[in-house]
Design a protein around this motif. Structure first.
Motif, PDB file in Angstrom:
ATOM      1  N   UNK A 140       0.847  -1.197   0.000  1.00 55.39           N
ATOM      2  CA  UNK A 140       0.000   0.000   0.000  1.00 55.39           C
ATOM      3  C   UNK A 140       0.881   1.245   0.000  1.00 55.39           C
ATOM      4  N   UNK A 141       0.354   2.331  -0.572  1.00 56.75           N
ATOM      5  CA  UNK A 141       1.120   3.585  -0.629  1.00 56.75           C
ATOM      6  C   UNK A 141       1.501   4.026   0.772  1.00 56.75           C
ATOM      7  N   UNK A 142       2.708   4.542   0.938  1.00 52.18           N
ATOM      8  CA  UNK A 142       3.177   4.991   2.239  1.00 52.18           C
ATOM      9  C   UNK A 142       4.686   4.970   2.312  1.00 52.18           C
ATOM     10  N   UNK A 143       5.212   5.239   3.525  1.00 50.64           N
ATOM     11  CA  UNK A 143       6.659   5.277   3.745  1.00 50.64           C
ATOM     12  C   UNK A 143       7.114   3.948   4.329  1.00 50.64           C
ATOM     13  N   UNK A 144       8.226   3.399   3.829  1.00 52.65           N
ATOM     14  CA  UNK A 144       8.760   2.123   4.280  1.00 52.65           C
ATOM     15  C   UNK A 144      10.273   2.246   4.437  1.00 52.65           C
ATOM     16  N   UNK A 145      10.795   1.435   5.400  1.00 52.50           N
ATOM     17  CA  UNK A 145      12.244   1.346   5.570  1.00 52.50           C
ATOM     18  C   UNK A 145      12.698   0.016   4.994  1.00 52.50           C
ATOM     19  N   UNK A 146      13.510   0.092   3.955  1.00 57.49           N
ATOM     20  CA  UNK A 146      14.024  -1.108   3.291  1.00 57.49           C
ATOM     21  C   UNK A 146      15.442  -1.373   3.788  1.00 57.49           C
ATOM     22  N   UNK A 147      15.658  -2.600   4.322  1.00 60.70           N
ATOM     23  CA  UNK A 147      16.982  -2.998   4.797  1.00 60.70           C
ATOM     24  C   UNK A 147      17.479  -4.149   3.934  1.00 60.70           C
ATOM     25  N   UNK A 148      18.707  -4.024   3.447  1.00 57.65           N
ATOM     26  CA  UNK A 148      19.301  -5.035   2.573  1.00 57.65           C
ATOM     27  C   UNK A 148      20.560  -5.550   3.258  1.00 57.65           C
ATOM     28  N   UNK A 149      20.623  -6.871   3.433  1.00 53.32           N
ATOM     29  CA  UNK A 149      21.730  -7.442   4.202  1.00 53.32           C
ATOM     30  C   UNK A 149      22.253  -8.699   3.518  1.00 53.32           C
ATOM     31  N   UNK A 150      23.551  -8.767   3.331  1.00 54.61           N
ATOM     32  CA  UNK A 150      24.236  -9.961   2.846  1.00 54.61           C
ATOM     33  C   UNK A 150      25.407 -10.198   3.790  1.00 54.61           C
ATOM     34  N   UNK A 151      25.654 -11.467   4.243  1.00 56.00           N
ATOM     35  CA  UNK A 151      26.675 -11.694   5.272  1.00 56.00           C
ATOM     36  C   UNK A 151      28.063 -11.190   4.891  1.00 56.00           C
ATOM     37  N   UNK A 152      28.367 -11.130   3.598  1.00 58.66           N
ATOM     38  CA  UNK A 152      29.716 -10.733   3.192  1.00 58.66           C
ATOM     39  C   UNK A 152      29.822  -9.251   2.845  1.00 58.66           C
ATOM     40  N   UNK A 153      28.711  -8.476   2.976  1.00 62.81           N
ATOM     41  CA  UNK A 153      28.702  -7.060   2.582  1.00 62.81           C
ATOM     42  C   UNK A 153      28.121  -6.219   3.712  1.00 62.81           C
ATOM     43  N   UNK A 154      28.390  -4.933   3.622  1.00 64.41           N
ATOM     44  CA  UNK A 154      27.846  -4.025   4.616  1.00 64.41           C
ATOM     45  C   UNK A 154      26.350  -3.845   4.381  1.00 64.41           C
ATOM     46  N   UNK A 155      25.593  -3.841   5.475  1.00 62.50           N
ATOM     47  CA  UNK A 155      24.146  -3.678   5.362  1.00 62.50           C
ATOM     48  C   UNK A 155      23.801  -2.270   4.881  1.00 62.50           C
ATOM     49  N   UNK A 156      22.681  -2.162   4.118  1.00 63.34           N
ATOM     50  CA  UNK A 156      22.206  -0.877   3.589  1.00 63.34           C
ATOM     51  C   UNK A 156      20.773  -0.689   4.049  1.00 63.34           C
ATOM     52  N   UNK A 157      20.446   0.528   4.474  1.00 58.71           N
ATOM     53  CA  UNK A 157      19.075   0.848   4.881  1.00 58.71           C
ATOM     54  C   UNK A 157      18.619   2.069   4.105  1.00 58.71           C
ATOM     55  N   UNK A 158      17.402   2.032   3.541  1.00 57.20           N
ATOM     56  CA  UNK A 158      16.928   3.105   2.668  1.00 57.20           C
ATOM     57  C   UNK A 158      15.444   3.332   2.912  1.00 57.20           C
ATOM     58  N   UNK A 159      15.047   4.635   2.917  1.00 56.56           N
ATOM     59  CA  UNK A 159      13.639   4.994   3.072  1.00 56.56           C
ATOM     60  C   UNK A 159      12.982   4.989   1.690  1.00 56.56           C
ATOM     61  N   UNK A 160      11.829   4.340   1.572  1.00 54.04           N
ATOM     62  CA  UNK A 160      11.127   4.222   0.289  1.00 54.04           C
ATOM     63  C   UNK A 160       9.742   4.837   0.437  1.00 54.04           C
ATOM     64  N   UNK A 161       9.415   5.794  -0.458  1.00 53.20           N
ATOM     65  CA  UNK A 161       8.083   6.396  -0.483  1.00 53.20           C
ATOM     66  C   UNK A 161       7.303   5.779  -1.645  1.00 53.20           C
ATOM     67  N   UNK A 162       6.280   5.041  -1.334  1.00 49.11           N
ATOM     68  CA  UNK A 162       5.476   4.401  -2.369  1.00 49.11           C
ATOM     69  C   UNK A 162       4.243   5.240  -2.664  1.00 49.11           C
ATOM     70  N   UNK A 163       3.989   5.455  -3.999  1.00 50.68           N
ATOM     71  CA  UNK A 163       2.786   6.155  -4.445  1.00 50.68           C
ATOM     72  C   UNK A 163       1.838   5.169  -5.121  1.00 50.68           C
TER      73      UNK A 163
END
Length: 672
Positions: free
Chosen positions: A146-169
């Motif tokens: 559903x449309x709204x704000x989400x926090x997307x976290x991407x994690x792989x054991x061999x890489x640094x984790x990334x966190x990103x805010x996603x605005x869905x329309x």
């Protein structure tokens, strides 16, 4: 002007008049439609939710009419309209006749937003989390929310984790491409001994000790030392464990020892550790190793061996048999059996292998002795055993008393010699009381009390009277069948075979329940527990002692023909069993209460002069059975004597019974 040109002008005038007429017609039709629509109420399409209403539009897709904003004017009966708004799912609605001219509510559902995300390199172990919840594992995701704000976290054991805010329309796709940065890790490697070469994925990185920066990832590590067994390990540098420390112990190279054991089946030890008898055994090179082989019955063998690096050697461990002397002395005539084989009689001196042997000392009529012995080559083994007669052994093992499954208590007796009956000179003697010399050699159990109504009812119900009073009104066959039932109940061999309500046969070797023999009954009443044989159960005096038993006392005057004056036992008829003190035998109510069925057929045949009967059971056939002992109706000297006997075949209110059984039915043939 030529005729041709004139014709052309006329044609043009006609064409102008045609188009002008068409336009006028359309205008007239439009005016008519507008007039009709003006006179017709419009249907208002009310769009919800509020966001959709602001962006919404209504389009007539079927029927005659037109739309003005969200109002529909129609000349058709059921026009069809399309309601749409950006970011919402459109709705096609048919306006029913009853909805015409009214407000019609239409709710549009919001379209979801879409996340199309992927890593720039193929990383299938990537974990994708949306607002803290894992939604997928892989190198890419394609999800709708559903449309709204989400926090997307991407994690792989061999890489640094990334966190990103996603605005869905609503109805829009967010494309995300992530370039993950490898973990910056370190690894420290040491070995014992040091100086070993370190390989990562088959690439040599140097000698231990070694400390290197390492990017996140999985690596195959191999440590190789001179004259040492290599060590291999799979490791990972991850974002949760970026720094690793390893210390490897490099074992010396091994050698192979092949050991042959004679005879097989023993226990093989190398440096105190048990190993299989067959196959190859790896041992450390250039060190001493102790090989030991042990097998019962043989002298153990031990050797020390040293092997060079990668050497293969065969070793034979052959044992010598160990013998021991066994000196056996036992009862004369007893067979000596070793491991199932007879080796002597009475005594034997044997040389046996030093392993467990089963030894049996056997002699007919005696209790077999069984032993398991292990001889030794260090000293002789001496066995001295005197066999015990089976009868004596059984007596020693058996309880002196016990209570059976229906609550009857029994005492164990070791009988002896007895003169049954009475001489003619004895006062009260009757002609059927022949003097008979008997020898009772078989130990037996006898019940302390007469069988009660309650005990008999467990076999055959419907008894009247108190449960603790002696059962009466039973025939001899009833009593014998009760004994058989009790034998089967307790997994003993039945003593009697009853056929068609009559005694067909007996089994004298059975240890099942039975009626006491006449000889056993008299021995209990006259000799058991006494220094000498007596006339009455209480002794030889004719005076009835106080509380001697439930007999015909003064309260029985009028119930019986005779009674004992000045004696009152408190019971006019039967009394609960055990109401009076035990007699010298330890049993109760051998005097009074009820007379008792015994095993023997009734006979008036005198015995042979000088004959000694061994464990007699009476004649083999007859029409009636012996009844022994006095009852609550007995009030004369004759009836109160222990030698008193009668014959009968039917039960009465003064006849009951007690039970017994041989300790071992066939023990007359066994040694004491």
């Amino acid at each position: 002007m030529s005729a041709f040109e004139e014709g052309l002008r006329q044609a043009r005038r006609r064409q102008v008049r045609f188009y002008l007429g068409g336009v006028i017609g359309l205008v007239v039709i439009g005016l008519v439609v507008i007039g009709v629509l003006a006179s017709t109420s419009g249907t208002v399409m009310k769009i919800a939710p509020e966001e959709a209403e602001q962006l919404g539009s209504v389009e007539l897709v079927s029927g005659i009419g037109l739309t003005v904003g969200t109002t529909v004017y129609s000349l058709s009966g059921s026009p069809v309209v399309r309601v749409a708004a950006e970011g919402f799912q459109e709705v096609v609605h048919t306006i029913r006749p009853e909805e015409a001219g009214r407000i019609v509510a239409v709710r549009l559902e919001a379209l979801p937003g879409r996340i199309d995300a992927a890593t720039t390199r193929d990383l299938p172990e990537t974990r994708w989390n949306l607002d803290g919840t894992q939604i997928a594992v892989g190198s890419a995701i394609d999800v709708e929310r559903a449309a709204g704000s989400y926090t997307l976290n991407v994690d792989h054991p061999h890489f640094q984790s990334v966190e990103q805010l996603v605005e869905l329309r609503r109805g829009k796709t967010e494309e995300i491409r992530l370039d993950l940065n490898p973990v910056a890790g370190r690894i420290s490697i040491k070995s014992e001994p040091s100086g070993a070469e370190v390989f990562f994925d088959e690439t040599s990185l140097g000698l231990t000790p070694l400390e290197l920066p390492m990017a996140g990832g999985a690596y195959a590590v191999r440590i190789v030392g001179e004259d040492r067994q290599p060590v291999e390990e799979d490791i990972q540098i991850t974002n949760t464990a970026p720094v690793l420390e390893r210390r490897y112990i490099l074992k010396p190279l091994t050698s192979v020892l092949r050991i042959r054991t004679i005879p097989a089946g023993g226990q093989l030890l190398v440096d105190g550790r048990r190993v299989p008898e067959s196959g190859e055994i790896e041992v450390t090179a250039n060190e001493d190793h102790t090989v030991t082989y042990v097998r019962p019955g043989y002298r153990f063998k031990s050797e020390t061996v040293r092997l060079t690096s990668k050497e293969q050697r065969e070793l034979t461990m052959q044992l010598q048999e160990e013998l021991g002397v066994v000196d056996i002395r036992t009862t004369a005539g007893a067979d000596i059996i070793v491991d199932g084989k007879k080796v002597g009689t009475g005594s034997a001196e044997l040389q046996l292998q030093a392993v467990p042997h089963k030894i049996e000392l056997r002699k007919k009529g005696y209790r077999t002795v069984r032993k398991t012995v292990t001889p030794s080559g260090q000293r002789s083994l001496v066995i001295r055993e005197e066999l015990i007669g089976e009868t004596a052994a059984r007596l020693a093992e058996s309880p002196r008393s016990y209570t059976n499954s229906v609550g009857i208590k029994l005492n164990l007796f070791e009988p002896g010699a007895l003169v049954m009956g009475a001489p003619r000179s004895q006062k009260g003697q009757r002609a059927n009381e022949f003097e008979r010399r008997v020898s009772l050699t078989k130990a037996f159990y006898a019940s302390r009390h007469e069988v009660t109504n309650g005990q008999f009812a467990q076999f055959r119900g419907g008894r009247r009277g108190g449960t603790s009073r002696p059962v009466t009104g039973v025939s001899w066959v009833d009593a014998a069948e009760f004994a058989n039932w009790l034998s089967v109940r307790e997994k003993l061999t039945p003593f009697y075979r009853i056929s068609n309500g009559r005694l067909a046969d007996v089994s004298p070797t059975s240890d099942g329940y039975r009626l006491l023999s006449e000889a056993e009954w008299e021995w209990l009443a006259r000799k058991a527990g006494r220094p000498a044989q007596t006339v009455f159960t209480w002794g030889d005096t004719a005076t009835v002692p106080r509380k001697a038993g439930n007999i015909a006392d003064e309260s029985a005057n009028g119930l019986t023909r005779f009674y004992v004056p000045k004696y009152n036992d408190g019971y006019a008829r039967t009394a609960p069993v055990g109401s009076f003190p035990a007699e010298m035998s330890g049993l109760f109510d051998l005097t009074g209460n009820v007379s008792e069925w015994v095993h023997d057929f009734y006979s008036l045949q005198p015995p042979d002069r000088g004959q000694v009967e061994i464990n007699p059971l009476g004649p083999g056939f007859g029409d009636s059975h012996v009844i022994k002992g006095s009852s609550w109706k007995s009030g004369t000297r004759t009836q109160l004597r222990a030698a008193y006997r009668e014959g009968g075949s039917q039960g009465s209110d003064e006849i009951g019974f007690r039970i017994g059984r041989y300790l071992h039915g066939a023990q007359s043939n066994l040694a004491r």
